[in-house]
Design an enzyme around this catalytic site. Structure first.
Site, short mmCIF file in Angstrom:
data_model
loop_
_atom_site.label_atom_id
_atom_site.label_comp_id
_atom_site.label_asym_id
_atom_site.label_seq_id
_atom_site.Cartn_x
_atom_site.Cartn_y
_atom_site.Cartn_z
N SER A 155 0.83 -1.21 0.00
CA SER A 155 0.00 0.00 0.00
C SER A 155 0.86 1.26 0.00
O SER A 155 2.03 1.25 0.37
CB SER A 155 -0.90 0.03 1.23
OG SER A 155 -1.69 -1.14 1.28
N1 SAH Z 1 -0.55 -4.55 3.93
C1 SAH Z 1 0.02 -5.13 2.74
C2 SAH Z 1 -0.96 -4.99 1.61
C3 SAH Z 1 -0.98 -6.19 0.77
S1 SAH Z 1 -2.25 -6.18 -0.47
C4 SAH Z 1 1.35 -4.47 2.43
O1 SAH Z 1 1.56 -3.35 2.90
O2 SAH Z 1 2.17 -5.07 1.75
C5 SAH Z 1 -3.50 -7.15 0.32
C6 SAH Z 1 -3.13 -8.55 0.69
O3 SAH Z 1 -4.29 -9.17 1.21
C7 SAH Z 1 -2.66 -9.42 -0.46
O4 SAH Z 1 -1.40 -9.93 -0.18
C8 SAH Z 1 -3.72 -10.52 -0.53
O5 SAH Z 1 -3.20 -11.77 -0.92
C9 SAH Z 1 -4.23 -10.54 0.89
N2 SAH Z 1 -5.57 -11.13 1.07
C10 SAH Z 1 -6.63 -11.10 0.23
N3 SAH Z 1 -7.66 -11.76 0.76
C11 SAH Z 1 -7.25 -12.26 1.95
C12 SAH Z 1 -7.87 -13.07 2.96
N4 SAH Z 1 -9.13 -13.49 2.85
N5 SAH Z 1 -7.13 -13.40 4.05
C13 SAH Z 1 -5.85 -12.98 4.18
N6 SAH Z 1 -5.23 -12.22 3.25
C14 SAH Z 1 -5.91 -11.86 2.16
#
Ligand code: SAH
Length: 223
Positions: free
Chosen positions: A69
């Site tokens: 993000s």
């Molecule tokens: N906070 C992270 C953002 C990653 S993007 C950072 O700063 O890097 C969002 C993430 O949520 C992705 O890696 C995706 O695989 C994960 N995600 C999507 N659905 C999910 C679920 N049901 N449970 C856990 N993770 C999930």
């Protein structure tokens, strides 16, 4: 060099806070949130090919169709949680582990769940290498929360949900806060603050328009 880039990132966050102050209802984030943003080296959390852009105030790809993000959004969501030293926080969507590390700087214990096993493994190894000993990371469907360690002082979801998952509300402590983007996946969501008061009553506030990757594996238990 890195200090200068970090300083630029913090300046960019601060100017975006001022630009969005009407929506978010404040002129600045808590000092300790900005200190955590200064402490965590974002360059460690992005793929090598994006190292030059690591301190830009924008999202970046982290593989598997996912993104780290934007720093302003990471700071905003952290600020909205109003974390205290003794808190236990649950994070859904570990991704790169960047947001995880920021939260870990501010509280006692972080539990984090990532849907994609390869990303979960990478984040876990990275957070260990950086010396965080107050983070437990697993791969799984965060829609269900992590009941074993509940209730939580705060819960943060960093993927776009179509609705607020009931298990997450249930796993929130009275007095706790849940921050989650709610809306249409791939399009537009409202960054939403859910507060549970001491009596267990819920209030919901929409704070800002955002665009996150979708939350997988929703079970459509509407609240
Ligand atoms: N906070 C992270 C953002 C990653 S993007 C950072 O700063 O890097 C969002 C993430 O949520 C992705 O890696 C995706 O695989 C994960 N995600 C999507 N659905 C999910 C679920 N049901 N449970 C856990 N993770 C999930």
């Amino acid at each position: 060099m890195k200090d200068r880039q970090t300083k630029r990132m913090l300046d960019d966050i601060e100017s975006e806070v001022r630009y969005t102050r009407k929506m978010i209802g404040k002129d600045a984030f808590a000092k300790k949130v900005m200190k955590a943003m200064a402490n965590v080296p974002r360059n460690e959390f992005v793929p090598n090919s994006y190292r030059d852009a690591a301190f830009n105030n924008g999202p970046l790809p982290i593989g598997h169709g996912q993104t780290i993000s934007q720093p302003y959004i990471v700071a905003l969501m952290t600020d909205m949680l109003e974390i205290e030293d003794d808190d236990t926080i649950l994070e859904i969507g570990t991704g790169s582990g960047y947001q995880t590390a920021i939260i870990a700087e501010l509280c006692k214990q972080v539990y984090t769940i990532e849907y994609i096993p390869a990303l979960a493994d990478m984040a876990k190894a990275r957070l260990q290498r950086l010396g965080y000993d107050n983070i437990e990371a697993i791969s799984g469907n965060g829609y269900d929360g992590w009941p074993e360690h509940a209730p939580y002082d705060g819960i943060i979801v960093t993927a776009a949900a179509s609705h607020i998952p009931k298990p997450l509300i249930e796993q929130l402590k009275p007095g706790g806060r849940l921050v989650i983007p709610v809306g249409r996946p791939h399009l537009y969501q409202e960054l939403t603050l859910v507060e549970k008061d001491e009596a267990g009553e819920i209030t919901i506030k929409e704070v800002l328009g955002v665009a996150f990757v979708p939350l997988q594996g929703e079970r459509n238990e509407y609240i």
